[in-house]
Write a protein that holds these residues in place. Structure first.
Motif, PDB file in Angstrom:
ATOM      1  N   GLY A   1       0.798  -1.220   0.000  1.00 44.51           N
ATOM      2  CA  GLY A   1       0.000   0.000   0.000  1.00 44.51           C
ATOM      3  C   GLY A   1       0.831   1.270   0.000  1.00 44.51           C
ATOM      4  O   GLY A   1       0.319   2.350  -0.327  1.00 44.51           O
ATOM      5  N   ASP A   2       2.117   1.170   0.372  1.00 41.59           N
ATOM      6  CA  ASP A   2       3.000   2.336   0.381  1.00 41.59           C
ATOM      7  C   ASP A   2       3.655   2.530  -0.986  1.00 41.59           C
ATOM      8  O   ASP A   2       3.539   1.690  -1.881  1.00 41.59           O
ATOM      9  N   SER A   3       4.371   3.643  -1.131  1.00 43.46           N
ATOM     10  CA  SER A   3       5.100   3.945  -2.361  1.00 43.46           C
ATOM     11  C   SER A   3       6.587   3.692  -2.156  1.00 43.46           C
ATOM     12  O   SER A   3       7.089   3.774  -1.036  1.00 43.46           O
ATOM     13  N   VAL A   4       7.293   3.399  -3.252  1.00 43.06           N
ATOM     14  CA  VAL A   4       8.726   3.156  -3.188  1.00 43.06           C
ATOM     15  C   VAL A   4       9.375   3.752  -4.423  1.00 43.06           C
ATOM     16  O   VAL A   4       8.801   3.723  -5.519  1.00 43.06           O
ATOM     17  N   SER A   5      10.568   4.327  -4.234  1.00 42.32           N
ATOM     18  CA  SER A   5      11.312   4.927  -5.345  1.00 42.32           C
ATOM     19  C   SER A   5      12.594   4.138  -5.589  1.00 42.32           C
ATOM     20  O   SER A   5      13.360   3.876  -4.655  1.00 42.32           O
ATOM     21  N   LEU A   6      12.806   3.765  -6.835  1.00 40.50           N
ATOM     22  CA  LEU A   6      14.044   3.126  -7.268  1.00 40.50           C
ATOM     23  C   LEU A   6      14.883   4.216  -7.921  1.00 40.50           C
ATOM     24  O   LEU A   6      14.567   4.688  -9.011  1.00 40.50           O
ATOM     25  N   LYS A   7      15.944   4.620  -7.218  1.00 41.95           N
ATOM     26  CA  LYS A   7      16.681   5.817  -7.625  1.00 41.95           C
ATOM     27  C   LYS A   7      17.744   5.511  -8.666  1.00 41.95           C
ATOM     28  O   LYS A   7      18.398   4.470  -8.623  1.00 41.95           O
TER      29      LYS A   7
ATOM     30  N   THR B   1       3.646   3.527  -6.902  1.00 45.50           N
ATOM     31  CA  THR B   1       2.708   3.924  -5.851  1.00 45.50           C
ATOM     32  C   THR B   1       1.728   2.792  -5.553  1.00 45.50           C
ATOM     33  O   THR B   1       1.490   1.923  -6.383  1.00 45.50           O
ATOM     34  N   ASN B   2       1.166   2.826  -4.316  1.00 44.45           N
ATOM     35  CA  ASN B   2       0.143   1.868  -3.903  1.00 44.45           C
ATOM     36  C   ASN B   2       0.565   0.436  -4.232  1.00 44.45           C
ATOM     37  O   ASN B   2      -0.142  -0.310  -4.917  1.00 44.45           O
ATOM     38  N   THR B   3       1.707   0.035  -3.724  1.00 45.03           N
ATOM     39  CA  THR B   3       2.292  -1.266  -4.061  1.00 45.03           C
ATOM     40  C   THR B   3       1.452  -2.430  -3.542  1.00 45.03           C
ATOM     41  O   THR B   3       0.791  -2.328  -2.510  1.00 45.03           O
ATOM     42  N   THR B   4       1.515  -3.537  -4.285  1.00 46.87           N
ATOM     43  CA  THR B   4       0.919  -4.798  -3.861  1.00 46.87           C
ATOM     44  C   THR B   4       1.986  -5.877  -4.019  1.00 46.87           C
ATOM     45  O   THR B   4       3.068  -5.632  -4.560  1.00 46.87           O
ATOM     46  N   THR B   5       1.663  -7.086  -3.575  1.00 45.01           N
ATOM     47  CA  THR B   5       2.628  -8.181  -3.695  1.00 45.01           C
ATOM     48  C   THR B   5       2.898  -8.535  -5.159  1.00 45.01           C
ATOM     49  O   THR B   5       3.899  -9.172  -5.468  1.00 45.01           O
ATOM     50  N   GLU B   6       2.028  -8.121  -6.085  1.00 46.90           N
ATOM     51  CA  GLU B   6       2.255  -8.354  -7.513  1.00 46.90           C
ATOM     52  C   GLU B   6       3.431  -7.551  -8.044  1.00 46.90           C
ATOM     53  O   GLU B   6       3.968  -7.865  -9.110  1.00 46.90           O
ATOM     54  N   HIS B   7       3.821  -6.505  -7.321  1.00 45.74           N
ATOM     55  CA  HIS B   7       4.924  -5.651  -7.772  1.00 45.74           C
ATOM     56  C   HIS B   7       6.270  -6.087  -7.214  1.00 45.74           C
ATOM     57  O   HIS B   7       7.295  -5.469  -7.508  1.00 45.74           O
ATOM     58  N   ALA B   8       6.268  -7.134  -6.402  1.00 45.88           N
ATOM     59  CA  ALA B   8       7.525  -7.660  -5.879  1.00 45.88           C
ATOM     60  C   ALA B   8       8.274  -8.387  -6.989  1.00 45.88           C
ATOM     61  O   ALA B   8       7.680  -9.058  -7.834  1.00 45.88           O
ATOM     62  N   GLY B   9       9.595  -8.236  -6.982  1.00 42.98           N
ATOM     63  CA  GLY B   9      10.411  -8.905  -7.994  1.00 42.98           C
ATOM     64  C   GLY B   9      11.654  -8.094  -8.318  1.00 42.98           C
ATOM     65  O   GLY B   9      12.029  -7.172  -7.579  1.00 42.98           O
ATOM     66  N   VAL B  10      12.276  -8.404  -9.444  1.00 42.75           N
ATOM     67  CA  VAL B  10      13.522  -7.750  -9.853  1.00 42.75           C
ATOM     68  C   VAL B  10      13.231  -6.685 -10.905  1.00 42.75           C
ATOM     69  O   VAL B  10      12.543  -6.943 -11.896  1.00 42.75           O
ATOM     70  N   TYR B  11      13.757  -5.487 -10.651  1.00 41.04           N
ATOM     71  CA  TYR B  11      13.668  -4.371 -11.598  1.00 41.04           C
ATOM     72  C   TYR B  11      15.065  -4.105 -12.141  1.00 41.04           C
ATOM     73  O   TYR B  11      16.040  -4.095 -11.383  1.00 41.04           O
ATOM     74  N   GLU B  12      15.153  -3.878 -13.421  1.00 39.77           N
ATOM     75  CA  GLU B  12      16.442  -3.610 -14.054  1.00 39.77           C
ATOM     76  C   GLU B  12      16.421  -2.234 -14.717  1.00 39.77           C
ATOM     77  O   GLU B  12      15.508  -1.922 -15.493  1.00 39.77           O
ATOM     78  N   ARG B  13      17.420  -1.445 -14.394  1.00 35.60           N
ATOM     79  CA  ARG B  13      17.567  -0.135 -15.028  1.00 35.60           C
ATOM     80  C   ARG B  13      18.736  -0.192 -16.005  1.00 35.60           C
ATOM     81  O   ARG B  13      19.851  -0.590 -15.631  1.00 35.60           O
ATOM     82  N   GLN B  14      18.488   0.208 -17.229  1.00 38.80           N
ATOM     83  CA  GLN B  14      19.532   0.255 -18.255  1.00 38.80           C
ATOM     84  C   GLN B  14      19.732   1.691 -18.701  1.00 38.80           C
ATOM     85  O   GLN B  14      18.772   2.380 -19.059  1.00 38.80           O
TER      86      GLN B  14
END
Length: 394
Positions: free
Chosen positions: A126-132, A192-205
């Motif tokens: 439910g919270d927001s998270v920033s990948l900087k 924003t408004n995270t759920t367990t579906e958003h868990a995983g690996v994010y890759e920035r290129q």
């Protein structure tokens, strides 16, 4: 006595793909990049490098008997975080952040070994998270892409040259719809408004240079429940004990359930990557004056329930007194009812007897009349009182 039960370990993960060792670690934890040496030789030179520019961050030169940490490079992101084992050459990074994610290269003389570190970011559902992206301002020729999951699905992109910002929020069945924000100044991605579906690996290129972030989404914790096991009431001449159990009311994962006496841990049980109900017993003395509490926690939050001994714990003696008191009260009520009924019946019988007595004592009077000589009544006839004897009959 302290008891701990660990159902699994959740500190960091290591996989080997080809020539690259892939490691993931939770943000804030420490991680070791192992050289696989048991002991360095006298002529060994070990160098540790980081990033696409192969920036030197640590070195051991056995020939020169020198150990060097370059922790001020890269704007000091490794400052006070690097530890180098002078026996094996292994590198430990403490208090990790997403800035430490990326590629590491170990060179032992002429041999090279590569590591790729993913730093996991934790967020409450439910919270927001920033990948900087770690840029104060992106350059004019940058193309920044954000990808997600095992299939490296493109979810957001900034193309500075084309002056274009694109968010692909309808991919993956729309799980990111209305949840992605892309900073056009720094390239950072906010979910924003995270759920367990958003868990995983994010890759920035960025122009082909990769950096990975692991996102862990924790479900909100329930309040643990403390209950009494009354069937285990026990007593002796010196003491009485109370058997309690603390449990989570719904299935949760990545949590630890603990009993505390004040601030000291008495026992705990942990579970990772499993969804099972947790329970933890505790035996306390009825007269114990300590403050007990049950705590359910994960790495970013906790829920606490405090024990009320007077409410949940009763000694066998106390329970017996309560039972005897209740029985005595019931007995007195019954006796009072019987006595009341008896008195009412007795009063009724007395009333009947009184009525019968009154009927027997009724007095009947039989009058007898006597007439005087009429000659004496010359002038006027007057009424005269006549007296008669009274006869009582029973």
């Amino acid at each position: 006595m302290f008891h701990t039960v660990l159902l699994c370990l959740c500190f960091w993960r290591l996989d080997v793909f080809g020539d690259t060792v892939k490691i993931s670690v939770n943000e804030g934890d420490s991680v070791s990049l192992n050289s696989d040496l048991t002991e360095m030789k006298d002529d060994d030179v070990i160098q540790w490098r980081f990033g696409n520019k192969n920036t030197s961050i640590a070195e051991i030169n056995k020939r020169a008997d020198r150990i060097t940490l370059y922790d001020d490079v890269l704007n000091g992101r490794f400052r006070d975080r690097l530890k180098l084992d002078n026996q094996t050459g292994s590198l430990t990074i403490t208090n990790t952040t997403t800035e430490h994610a990326g590629g590491y290269k170990l060179q032992i003389n002429s041999e090279i070994k590569r590591f790729f570190l993913t730093v996991n970011v934790s967020v409450m559902e439910g919270d927001s998270v920033s990948l900087k992206a770690r840029f104060t301002k992106i350059k004019d020729d940058y193309v920044i892409q954000w990808r997600f999951g095992d299939e490296i699905t493109l979810i957001a992109e900034i193309n500075v040259t084309a002056d274009r910002i694109t968010v692909y929020e309808d991919v993956l069945d729309g799980r990111f719809r209305d949840r992605l924000k892309l900073d056009n100044q720094t390239g950072s991605l906010t979910i924003t408004n995270t759920t367990t579906e958003h868990a995983g690996v994010y890759e920035r290129q960025i122009n082909g240079v990769r950096k990975r972030f692991g996102l862990i989404v924790f479900a909100r914790l329930p309040v643990p429940v403390i209950s009494s096991n009354s069937s285990h009431c026990s007593s002796s001449s010196s003491s009485s004990s109370c058997s309690l159990v603390c449990s989570s009311v719904v299935n949760v994962s990545h949590v630890t359930l603990s009993w505390y006496a004040g601030i000291s841990v008495l026992s705990s049980i942990s579970v990772c990557d499993l969804s099972i109900s947790l329970s933890l017993p505790l035996e306390v003395e009825y007269q114990d004056k300590n403050t007990y509490s049950c705590v359910l926690n994960n790495p970013i939050s906790n829920q606490t329930t405090h024990l009320d001994i007077n409410t949940l714990c009763h000694t066998c003696a106390v329970s017996m007194i309560v039972l005897i008191s209740a029985a005595a009260a019931g007995f007195l009520f019954i006796v009072s009812a019987v006595v009341g009924i008896f008195c009412i019946c007795k009063k009724c019988r007395q009333t009947d007897q009184e009525v019968e007595t009154h009927e027997e004592e009724i007095t009947y009077v039989v009058p007898k009349f006597y007439k005087r000589n009429s000659q004496k009544l010359d002038n006027k006839e007057e009424d005269h009182v006549v007296y008669a004897p009274i006869v009582k009959r029973k």
